[in-house]
Design a protein around this motif. Structure first.
Motif, PDB file in Angstrom:
ATOM      1  N   THR A 190     -10.906   4.617   4.363  1.00 48.31           N
ATOM      2  CA  THR A 190     -10.227   4.805   5.650  1.00 48.31           C
ATOM      3  C   THR A 190     -11.022   4.146   6.776  1.00 48.31           C
ATOM      4  N   SER A 191     -12.348   4.200   6.696  1.00 50.03           N
ATOM      5  CA  SER A 191     -13.197   3.569   7.717  1.00 50.03           C
ATOM      6  C   SER A 191     -12.927   2.070   7.769  1.00 50.03           C
ATOM      7  N   TRP A 192     -12.929   1.445   6.594  1.00 55.14           N
ATOM      8  CA  TRP A 192     -12.685   0.001   6.526  1.00 55.14           C
ATOM      9  C   TRP A 192     -11.276  -0.331   7.005  1.00 55.14           C
ATOM     10  N   ASN A 193     -10.293   0.465   6.563  1.00 55.37           N
ATOM     11  CA  ASN A 193      -8.907   0.200   6.958  1.00 55.37           C
ATOM     12  C   ASN A 193      -8.704   0.358   8.459  1.00 55.37           C
ATOM     13  N   THR A 194      -9.384   1.359   9.042  1.00 58.55           N
ATOM     14  CA  THR A 194      -9.277   1.561  10.484  1.00 58.55           C
ATOM     15  C   THR A 194      -9.817   0.349  11.234  1.00 58.55           C
ATOM     16  N   GLY A 222      -9.838  -3.083  -1.352  1.00 54.01           N
ATOM     17  CA  GLY A 222      -8.840  -2.699  -0.362  1.00 54.01           C
ATOM     18  C   GLY A 222      -7.580  -2.169  -1.013  1.00 54.01           C
ATOM     19  N   ASP A 223      -6.837  -1.380  -0.271  1.00 52.00           N
ATOM     20  CA  ASP A 223      -5.567  -0.864  -0.777  1.00 52.00           C
ATOM     21  C   ASP A 223      -4.419  -1.502  -0.003  1.00 52.00           C
ATOM     22  N   GLY A 224      -3.226  -0.952  -0.162  1.00 48.94           N
ATOM     23  CA  GLY A 224      -2.056  -1.507   0.505  1.00 48.94           C
ATOM     24  C   GLY A 224      -2.188  -1.532   2.012  1.00 48.94           C
ATOM     25  N   THR A 225      -2.810  -0.500   2.583  1.00 49.05           N
ATOM     26  CA  THR A 225      -2.982  -0.436   4.032  1.00 49.05           C
ATOM     27  C   THR A 225      -3.818  -1.599   4.540  1.00 49.05           C
ATOM     28  N   THR A 226      -4.902  -1.898   3.830  1.00 47.89           N
ATOM     29  CA  THR A 226      -5.772  -3.013   4.201  1.00 47.89           C
ATOM     30  C   THR A 226      -5.000  -4.315   4.203  1.00 47.89           C
ATOM     31  N   LEU A 227      -4.307  -4.547   3.110  1.00 47.27           N
ATOM     32  CA  LEU A 227      -3.658  -5.842   2.910  1.00 47.27           C
ATOM     33  C   LEU A 227      -2.437  -6.016   3.801  1.00 47.27           C
ATOM     34  N   LEU A 228      -1.719  -4.931   4.068  1.00 44.59           N
ATOM     35  CA  LEU A 228      -0.579  -5.029   4.980  1.00 44.59           C
ATOM     36  C   LEU A 228      -1.031  -5.476   6.369  1.00 44.59           C
ATOM     37  N   ALA A 229      -2.141  -4.912   6.830  1.00 39.50           N
ATOM     38  CA  ALA A 229      -2.672  -5.298   8.142  1.00 39.50           C
ATOM     39  C   ALA A 229      -3.102  -6.759   8.148  1.00 39.50           C
ATOM     40  N   LEU A 230      -3.778  -7.192   7.088  1.00 43.09           N
ATOM     41  CA  LEU A 230      -4.255  -8.574   7.009  1.00 43.09           C
ATOM     42  C   LEU A 230      -3.105  -9.566   6.914  1.00 43.09           C
ATOM     43  N   LEU A 231      -2.075  -9.218   6.146  1.00 43.37           N
ATOM     44  CA  LEU A 231      -0.909 -10.100   6.032  1.00 43.37           C
ATOM     45  C   LEU A 231      -0.202 -10.236   7.376  1.00 43.37           C
ATOM     46  N   SER A 232      -0.128  -9.130   8.114  1.00 42.16           N
ATOM     47  CA  SER A 232       0.459  -9.173   9.458  1.00 42.16           C
ATOM     48  C   SER A 232      -0.344 -10.117  10.355  1.00 42.16           C
ATOM     49  N   ALA A 233      -1.673 -10.048  10.246  1.00 42.62           N
ATOM     50  CA  ALA A 233      -2.542 -10.922  11.050  1.00 42.62           C
ATOM     51  C   ALA A 233      -2.332 -12.380  10.686  1.00 42.62           C
ATOM     52  N   CYS A 234      -2.220 -12.667   9.390  1.00 48.92           N
ATOM     53  CA  CYS A 234      -2.003 -14.049   8.940  1.00 48.92           C
ATOM     54  C   CYS A 234      -0.713 -14.605   9.523  1.00 48.92           C
ATOM     55  N   GLY A 235       0.338 -13.774   9.520  1.00 51.54           N
ATOM     56  CA  GLY A 235       1.610 -14.212  10.081  1.00 51.54           C
ATOM     57  C   GLY A 235       1.543 -14.425  11.576  1.00 51.54           C
ATOM     58  N   ASP A 236       0.809 -13.551  12.281  1.00 55.90           N
ATOM     59  CA  ASP A 236       0.715 -13.649  13.736  1.00 55.90           C
ATOM     60  C   ASP A 236       0.035 -14.941  14.172  1.00 55.90           C
ATOM     61  N   VAL A 237      -1.030 -15.330  13.466  1.00 55.10           N
ATOM     62  CA  VAL A 237      -1.778 -16.530  13.861  1.00 55.10           C
ATOM     63  C   VAL A 237      -1.423 -17.731  12.993  1.00 55.10           C
ATOM     64  N   MET A 242      -5.531 -18.325   4.754  1.00 51.20           N
ATOM     65  CA  MET A 242      -5.971 -16.950   4.544  1.00 51.20           C
ATOM     66  C   MET A 242      -4.857 -16.129   3.908  1.00 51.20           C
ATOM     67  N   GLY A 243      -3.618 -16.392   4.315  1.00 53.10           N
ATOM     68  CA  GLY A 243      -2.488 -15.690   3.722  1.00 53.10           C
ATOM     69  C   GLY A 243      -2.411 -15.894   2.226  1.00 53.10           C
ATOM     70  N   LYS A 244      -2.654 -17.109   1.787  1.00 50.88           N
ATOM     71  CA  LYS A 244      -2.638 -17.395   0.348  1.00 50.88           C
ATOM     72  C   LYS A 244      -3.792 -16.694  -0.357  1.00 50.88           C
ATOM     73  N   GLU A 245      -4.935 -16.593   0.319  1.00 52.39           N
ATOM     74  CA  GLU A 245      -6.071 -15.871  -0.262  1.00 52.39           C
ATOM     75  C   GLU A 245      -5.724 -14.395  -0.455  1.00 52.39           C
ATOM     76  N   ILE A 246      -5.065 -13.811   0.550  1.00 49.36           N
ATOM     77  CA  ILE A 246      -4.658 -12.409   0.433  1.00 49.36           C
ATOM     78  C   ILE A 246      -3.641 -12.251  -0.695  1.00 49.36           C
TER      79      ILE A 246
END
Length: 700
Positions: A190-194, A222-237, A242-246
């Motif tokens: 949770t710390s990492w995901n936050t 990481g779990d789904g929460t981690t990756l969902l946030a990162l995928l959102s970031a990849c799309g935003d920028v 990085m998206g392919k790495e995720i």
């Protein structure tokens, strides 16, 4: 104890058999965990009737806690107020109940009462007090609570530490959150995901990727929460790499139930769409065994944002034929696709579906319907939807003003704008752009100038580049080129590409070569890779028969390997779209189309038509120029429609570029010759031709 067993233990409220306090407490604890409000109320009635609750602090505490866990804070507060000896468990339950049920202020009030009564907060108190501070954006109080956590020695508690992190991210204080995170002696997932989610929400995408990299280095999966946030970031920028790495990380950890799930796969599809890699999104989508509504919506929305309306409609057809049921999100994307290609018949069918499903009361769907009808040339239907909407927000007013504007009905657009102001809806930059554009299309110079200068004086909004480009376009179209140029020179901010494009277009319209060269040079500096500025300048030179300058500009375009967007037009027939390019000979009815054009040309000449060859921007013989005019895509589309539709049928044509002057004249004459209404939408507005006249009044 399971909920089923709990229910079985509840006796009839009319029974005289009384439960012991311990039994009631056990039942209430179980009901708290299951958040079963109805059964809690039954037990409350039972213990009240049997007298068990009277003078029983233990049972009253359990009951108040149960109500708080169920979110029924009114009952919880009533019982709480009657308890004299309140322990920390009760205080914490009430603070948590208010914090988790959208009453953070009451949560903080109880926290202060708790301190005043001498009760010491613990690691179960602070997380919800910190949550309340974050939700209310009470920075000062939040920092004081953080200090008390440190003084109380609870900062090392991972649960409390995570709450501090979350609070600082709500404040937008990423640096403070990073300091807290770095000092945490223990971190859970949770710390990492936050940290990852907080960085993403605050626009610190690089920081989010760095945190994810650190996670991998220390072996945290990481779990789904981690990756969902990162995928959102990849799309935003739009970070496709990085998206392919995720995506690869998801595939490699596919056996981990925490990582691979339907939500995550849909987010990968959405990420590819946002990163403009629609082929990767399509490949992943087609590989799904089960395609849920989110999968369909992600891909359909991706194609709609890309401007590929035909793919949207193809996918929508497949979706309807399959088991997935379109929802509001689907409908909005499909209506957006109908906008792009003026697909009125399909848009009307979607409207029928909206009514059947009851989506019409949705403001977003209603807004999309108004936009669809306006952009498909049916302003009457757009007005009907607008009038029937029970709720009108700023987006609804804006799309209606825009609709009037693109149909050349500027006075109605201005009237609607002032009507909106009378409803106390606060205008924003978008609606100012819409009404200024409407004034420009209709030549309402004084009205447009008045609205522009009110932006700052009355509404305290600083005009942006878009507003300036609208004002320059308004003045330029009307022939006030010097005033338009003076506006640009007086701008407090740096003129952008749109501002100079507006002036350059006006120079082409009024054949002002001097200002055109100034505008074009500025445009080339701002966007050296854009072909439109070179094309426009070349056209201005060609209109003045400065063929050497034309060749010089074209040589620059060729040297820079710039490409001009091809001109095309399309028309809908029997729910199929037929597209035509300049000089197109690939259509199966090509011979009939050109025969029809030849016949029309002869009839028009008898009616007094004389070709305006200034629209042909090549140094060739007049006879060749005339032939080139009849090869224009809109004429091919019109001839096709005349051949394949019954007399009296309205013809609707969409063109991706501006209609030329000679085509405008020809279509006016054809509308009278054939007794047809011809509605044509070009890149910026609608032209409604009827009985030899056009709705634009020659002002476009």
């Amino acid at each position: 104890m399971s909920l089923l067993k709990t229910t079985a233990l509840l006796p009839n409220p009319c029974s005289t058999t009384a439960l012991s306090s311990l039994q009631c407490g056990t039942l209430l604890q179980s009901l708290s965990n299951s958040k079963s409000l109805t059964q809690a109320q039954q037990l409350h009635a039972l213990v009240t009737t049997g007298g068990t609750l009277r003078h029983n602090t233990y049972l009253a505490t359990k009951l108040a806690t149960c109500y708080a866990a169920c979110g029924h804070m009114l009952h919880a507060q009533l019982i709480f107020d009657q308890i004299v000896l309140k322990n920390s468990f009760l205080w914490n339950s009430m603070i948590r109940g208010y914090a988790c049920n959208h009453s953070p202020t009451k949560s903080l009030v109880l926290y202060r009462e708790m301190l005043r009564f001498g009760q010491k907060p613990d690691n179960f108190t602070y997380p919800f007090v910190l949550k309340a501070c974050g939700d209310l954006l009470f920075r000062g109080i939040g920092r004081k609570v953080h200090a008390l956590v440190v003084v109380g020695g609870l900062e090392e508690n991972v649960y409390v530490g995570n709450s501090i992190l979350s609070m600082y991210f709500k404040f937008g204080d990423v640096a403070a959150a990073q300091v807290v995170f770095d000092k945490m002696p223990m971190r859970d997932l949770t710390s990492w995901n936050t940290m990852v989610s907080g960085c993403v929400k605050n626009g610190e995408t690089v920081g989010a990727f760095e945190i994810f990299g650190e996670m991998r280095r220390v072996g945290v999966v990481g779990d789904g929460t981690t990756l969902l946030a990162l995928l959102s970031a990849c799309g935003d920028v739009m970070d496709l790499k990085m998206g392919k790495e995720i995506h690869g990380y998801v595939v490699r950890n596919g056996g981990n139930g925490r990582v691979h799930n339907g939500f995550l796969v849909n987010s990968v599809i959405d990420m590819y769409c946002n990163c403009e890699s629609i082929s990767c999104a399509r490949k992943l989508f087609e590989g799904l065994i089960v395609k849920d509504i989110v999968s369909w919506n992600s891909l359909i929305s991706g194609y709609e944002k890309r401007g590929d309306a035909f793919e949207v409609l193809e996918l929508f057809g497949r979706m309807v034929e399959g088991s997935a049921v379109p929802d509001e999100v689907t409908v909005i994307s499909v209506l957006g696709a109908c906008n792009q290609i003026s697909a009125l018949r399909l848009g009307t069918s979607v409207h029928s579906y909206v009514v059947k499903r009851g989506y019409g009361v949705n403001v977003a769907v209603g807004t999309a319907l108004i936009g669809m009808y306006a952009n498909c040339g049916s302003l009457i239907c757009a007005c009907c939807v607008f009038d029937e909407m029970p709720e009108k927000n700023l987006a609804v007013w804006t799309v209606m003003v825009t609709g009037f504007g693109i149909h050349g009905r500027g006075r109605e657009a201005v009237s609607i704008f002032y009507e909106m102001l009378g409803t106390n809806v606060t205008p924003d930059e978008g609606i100012f752009t819409a009404v200024l554009s409407a004034c420009s299309h209709s030549g309402l110079v004084e009205e447009g100038k008045e609205i522009f200068y009110k932006i700052t004086r009355v509404y305290n909004v600083d005009p942006g580049p878009t507003h300036y480009s609208c004002l320059v376009d308004l003045l330029g179209r009307a022939g006030y080129l010097d005033e338009a140029y003076a506006v640009i020179e007086s701008m407090k901010l740096e003129p952008n590409e749109d501002v100079w494009t507006a002036l350059l277009s006006a120079c082409r319209l009024h054949r002002n070569v001097k200002l055109a060269e100034i505008s074009a040079q500025k445009l080339f500096e701002l966007n050296p890779n854009g072909a439109s500025g070179y094309v426009c300048l070349s056209n201005i030179y060609a209109a003045e028969r400065r063929w050497k300058d034309v060749e010089n500009v074209r040589a620059l375009v060729k040297k820079s390997r710039l490409k001009k967007a091809p001109s095309y037009s399309f028309v809908e027939l029997n729910k199929m779209f037929h597209q035509f390019f300049v000089g197109d000979t690939y259509h199966k009815q090509s011979d009939d189309i050109y025969a029809k054009l030849k016949d029309l040309s002869e009839q028009l000449k008898k009616a007094g038509y004389k070709p305006d060859t200034t629209s042909v921007l090549y140094d060739v013989e007049e006879e060749i120029k005339e032939k080139m005019l009849w090869d224009h895509s809109e004429r091919l589309a019109l001839a096709f429609a005349l051949i394949n539709t019954a007399p009296g049928t309205t013809i609707r044509i969409t063109k991706n570029l501006r209609v030329c002057g000679d085509c405008h004249t020809v279509i006016k004459m054809i509308s009278k010759l054939t007794d047809r209404e011809i509605i044509m939408r070009d890149i910026s507005r609608f032209h409604r031709f009827r009985d030899g006249l056009c709705s634009c009044g020659g002002y476009w």
